[in-house]
Design an enzyme around this catalytic site. Structure first.
Site, PDB file in Angstrom:
ATOM      1  CB  CYS A 103      -0.944  -0.010   1.197  1.00  0.00           C
ATOM      2  SG  CYS A 103      -1.933   1.498   1.348  1.00  0.00           S
ATOM      3  CB  CYS A 108      -3.375   2.582  -1.425  1.00  0.00           C
ATOM      4  SG  CYS A 108      -3.746   0.883  -0.999  1.00  0.00           S
ATOM      5  CE  LYS A 111      -5.119   3.808  -5.922  1.00  0.00           C
ATOM      6  NZ  LYS A 111      -5.599   2.437  -5.988  1.00  0.00           N
ATOM      7  CE1 TYR A 246      -6.524  -2.339  -6.861  1.00  0.00           C
ATOM      8  CE2 TYR A 246      -7.511  -4.514  -7.069  1.00  0.00           C
ATOM      9  CZ  TYR A 246      -6.604  -3.672  -6.477  1.00  0.00           C
ATOM     10  OH  TYR A 246      -5.763  -4.140  -5.506  1.00  0.00           O
ATOM     11  CD  GLU A 250      -7.169   1.905  -8.933  1.00  0.00           C
ATOM     12  OE1 GLU A 250      -8.097   2.136  -8.133  1.00  0.00           O
ATOM     13  OE2 GLU A 250      -6.102   1.353  -8.585  1.00  0.00           O
ATOM     14  CG  HIS A 513     -28.210  22.097  -3.834  1.00  0.00           C
ATOM     15  ND1 HIS A 513     -28.209  21.155  -4.831  1.00  0.00           N
ATOM     16  CD2 HIS A 513     -28.447  23.296  -4.439  1.00  0.00           C
ATOM     17  CE1 HIS A 513     -28.455  21.744  -5.984  1.00  0.00           C
ATOM     18  NE2 HIS A 513     -28.595  23.045  -5.780  1.00  0.00           N
ATOM     19  CD  GLU A 518     -27.690  17.983  -3.919  1.00  0.00           C
ATOM     20  OE1 GLU A 518     -28.710  18.228  -3.241  1.00  0.00           O
ATOM     21  OE2 GLU A 518     -27.119  18.827  -4.638  1.00  0.00           O
TER      22      GLU A 518
END
Length: 540
Positions: A103, A108, A111, A246, A250, A513, A518
């Site tokens: 990671c 992670c 990346k 993935y 990515e 908003h 939302e």
């Protein structure tokens, strides 16, 4: 062991023998006895003798990645004596790194940093439309060397902080490649070939995995993987990414965003295991950005030309051979768990043949004192936060009298493609398989992010989906989101699902908003209704 201690233990053993007889008759494990060094003694006495005298450590962790380090730090905080064994075997082209696991070093963190670099480049090109006075955006280009230097400097700083933290917490760090001698003994082999014999009452396997390479000519000699791309000493140029999981998507996404030609070769389907409607949206969005896809194909061989570029042969579904030339070939065809190097047979560990992983119950293997967390586990999410949480909870059970188990259901995740995809819970396919099509309701909507308006960015693929039970309390089974900041959005809703989110509760929640998050609170159109899920206005 001294005669006095031996005599004391013998007396204690006789005192509990009657209770042990009853336990044996009932088929139960002895409540007060424990085996240590070939002898059986009373538990309360041997809790001291076995832990502190017979073994060097209460917990020995094999693997210095996120899961192993989390368990080690939690255990030492509960007064356990802990050591961490970590060693990085160089990749086929010689890439290596420091403490912290995949990671931090090649996963992670780098990346996400390169994903952010690509998003910043996109923002630069849009800035003039918001009124920023900039040079011609077409002249703005990435400096690959500067990017990789910045990324690697950050990683090295994290490596250093991790080492200091282990020292501060008095966790012994051993830079050696470990393997089992027996269930309580690990042999650590240093870079110089020296062996260290280490014994522990409990052993935790947290070695993770490394990228796979196909068995084709030129793969190891000329190909790279995600282990190499983040520190590559040259600009990648025109890149072929083989594999559509993935990692492949990515890497292709940020390379395309940085201005490099990127092609993904797909053997079967893209993002296996994910909701396929959502996958199709992000594939179409990537194609719109200029990422190329070669479908139903697999590489045959890679050869280096005189100019240094790579000639790749691949075979399509009809058996036809095709060729093209690339500067870089990156393999992202899956990862293999680093189990074989551990010599698991010496400890009696059972391995699942199909996956070469460990099938553990509550992280405990078939050998009672040996545990496992992270990517080495069979049929568990291969995600850093999963390994961290499992490691912490295991340490609390071993040394803190906790009974809390790791919950592997409803784990949220995000694919950091240029337009991100976040999800938690069941995919549409899984929900139909588990509950039946008539028992679920699927709410969905396309939406327009406010930040897309002025630069007139394409909004065709910004989409939300909520899967719920149709009857009863209308409990939410899964939530899916394609759009900006999907990881941030889906994290909050993952908590809601953990708390038993229902459709009425979701609809009654007042959204913030204008945000993209939302959109989940505004859902009202179901797939069953056949109504158009396209947005009518920004506030509809």
């Amino acid at each position: 062991m001294s005669p006095i201690i031996m005599a004391t233990l013998t007396v204690f053993t006789r005192l509990v023998s009657i209770r042990g007889t009853y336990a044996k008759l009932l088929g139960l494990p002895h409540p007060l006895l424990v085996k240590c060094d070939g002898f059986v003694y009373g538990r309360s006495v041997m809790a001291y003798m076995c832990t502190d005298q017979s073994y060097m450590y209460d917990l020995l962790v094999i693997g210095g990645g996120s899961g192993g380090l989390a368990a080690a730090k939690e255990a030492v905080g509960l007064n356990a004596k802990v050591a961490v064994l970590d060693y990085v075997t160089p990749s086929p082209i010689g890439t290596t790194w420091g403490l912290g696991g995949t990671c931090i070093n090649v996963g992670c963190i780098p990346k996400k940093l390169m994903h952010q670099a690509a998003l910043l480049g996109e923002a630069v090109h849009e800035a003039t439309k918001f009124g920023w006075q900039l040079p011609d955006p077409k002249t703005v280009k990435i400096d690959w060397e500067a990017l990789t230097t910045a990324v690697q400097n950050h990683i090295k700083s994290v490596n250093w902080v991790t080492r200091v933290e282990l020292r501060t917490k008095k966790i012994e760090y051993i830079n050696a490649l470990g393997h089992f001698k027996d269930a309580h003994t690990i042999v650590g082999v240093t870079k110089k070939g020296e062996e260290k014999i280490l014994t522990a009452k409990n052993i935790l396997i947290a070695v993770g995995g490394r990228p796979k390479y196909p068995d084709i000519p030129g793969a190891l000699e000329y190909g790279i993987s995600s282990d190499d791309i983040f520190s590559l000493n040259r600009a990648p140029g025109k890149t072929l990414l083989i594999g559509a999981g993935y990692i492949g998507l990515e890497c292709a996404g940020f390379l395309n965003g940085l201005g490099y030609d990127a092609t993904i070769m797909v053997r079967s389907i893209v993002l296996r295991g994910f909701d396929q409607q959502m996958v199709n949206l992000i594939v179409k969005e990537m194609e719109h950005r200029g990422v190329h896809f070669i479908y139903q194909a697999k590489p045959k061989k890679i050869a280096k030309q005189e100019d240094g570029r790579l000639l790749v042969d691949w075979v399509d579904k009809d058996g036809q051979i095709h060729q093209d030339v690339y500067d870089t070939v990156l393999f992202a065809i899956g990862r293999r768990a680093l189990i074989e190097d551990l010599k698991p047979e010496n400890a009696g560990l059972k391995i699942v043949p199909e996956t070469n992983k460990i099938d553990a119950i509550n992280e405990q293997t078939n050998v009672p004192n040996i545990y496992a967390v992270g990517d080495v586990l069979h049929k568990r999410p291969e995600l850093t936060p999963v390994a961290i949480n499992a490691g912490k909870l295991l340490a609390r059970r071993l040394f803190g009298n906790s009974t809390e188990q790791m919950d592997y259901t409803n784990v949220a995740t995000t694919v950091f493609t240029p337009l991100e995809y976040g999800c938690v819970g069941l995919s549409e396919e899984e929900a139909i398989m588990l509950h039946g099509e008539e028992e679920i309701e699927i709410y969905h909507a396309y939406y327009k992010p406010t930040e897309f308006f002025i630069p007139q960015k394409q909004v065709d693929h910004c989409y939300v989906k909520v899967i719920a039970l149709r009857n009863g309390d209308e409990r939410v089974l899964g939530m899916h989101f394609v759009g900006p900041n999907a990881g941030e959005v889906i994290q909050g809703f993952a908590v809601a699902i953990k708390c038993g989110l229902t459709i009425p509760k979701l609809k009654s929640t007042v959204g913030i908003h204008p945000t993209v998050a939302e959109e989940f609170t505004r859902i009202f159109i179901t797939k069953r209704s056949g109504l158009d899920p396209s947005p009518q206005s920004c506030c509809s």
